[in-house]
Design a protein around this motif. Structure first.
Motif, PDB file in Angstrom:
ATOM      1  N   HIS A  23      26.134  60.335 100.319  1.00 13.63           N
ATOM      2  CA  HIS A  23      24.864  59.712  99.939  1.00 13.63           C
ATOM      3  C   HIS A  23      25.027  58.204  99.830  1.00 13.63           C
ATOM      4  N   ARG A  39      19.359  52.646  90.113  1.00 12.85           N
ATOM      5  CA  ARG A  39      17.917  52.664  89.926  1.00 12.85           C
ATOM      6  C   ARG A  39      17.480  51.245  89.572  1.00 12.85           C
ATOM      7  N   HIS A  63      20.083  57.799  93.628  1.00 10.34           N
ATOM      8  CA  HIS A  63      19.617  56.783  92.682  1.00 10.34           C
ATOM      9  C   HIS A  63      20.350  57.036  91.359  1.00 10.34           C
ATOM     10  N   ASP A 120      19.445  61.070  90.709  1.00  7.73           N
ATOM     11  CA  ASP A 120      18.627  61.928  91.557  1.00  7.73           C
ATOM     12  C   ASP A 120      18.771  61.522  93.009  1.00  7.73           C
ATOM     13  N   VAL A 121      18.744  62.512  93.898  1.00  6.98           N
ATOM     14  CA  VAL A 121      18.814  62.253  95.330  1.00  6.98           C
ATOM     15  C   VAL A 121      17.409  62.324  95.922  1.00  6.98           C
ATOM     16  N   HIS A 122      17.075  61.277  96.673  1.00 10.68           N
ATOM     17  CA  HIS A 122      15.828  61.227  97.436  1.00 10.68           C
ATOM     18  C   HIS A 122      16.213  60.845  98.853  1.00 10.68           C
ATOM     19  N   ASP A 123      15.877  61.711  99.809  1.00 10.73           N
ATOM     20  CA  ASP A 123      16.338  61.558 101.188  1.00 10.73           C
ATOM     21  C   ASP A 123      17.859  61.512 101.169  1.00 10.73           C
ATOM     22  N   ASP A 124      18.472  60.452 101.676  1.00  9.75           N
ATOM     23  CA  ASP A 124      19.938  60.357 101.687  1.00  9.75           C
ATOM     24  C   ASP A 124      20.473  59.422 100.616  1.00  9.75           C
ATOM     25  N   THR A 125      19.625  58.992  99.697  1.00  3.15           N
ATOM     26  CA  THR A 125      20.017  58.006  98.690  1.00  3.15           C
ATOM     27  C   THR A 125      20.152  58.644  97.315  1.00  3.15           C
TER      28      THR A 125
END
Length: 74
Positions: A32, A37, A67, A60-65
């Protein structure tokens, strides 16, 4: 969620206008882009200081990132 892995530099978004060297968390299961944040997407000296270290990250993961809300060096 908690993620454990090694922090590395890697090129992301290859071939696009967003291509850059990013800070990455590499675990046994996934890879990731690591971002604090509210941190800068392209350059974050705090995360840069973690390169080469094994860390536990909470976030938390959003798409491949990933945070990151907090982390600790293992």
């Amino acid at each position: 969620m908690r993620y454990i892995g090694t922090v590395e530099h890697r090129i992301v978004a290859r071939g696009s206008k967003s291509e850059r060297t990013a800070v990455i968390l590499v675990s046994a299961e996934n890879t990731h882009v690591l971002r604090r944040r509210q941190g800068n997407t392209f350059k974050d000296p705090v995360l840069e200081s973690l390169v080469g270290k094994t860390v536990e990250v909470e976030g938390d993961v959003h798409d491949d990132t990933l945070h990151a809300d907090s982390w600790k060096i293992l």
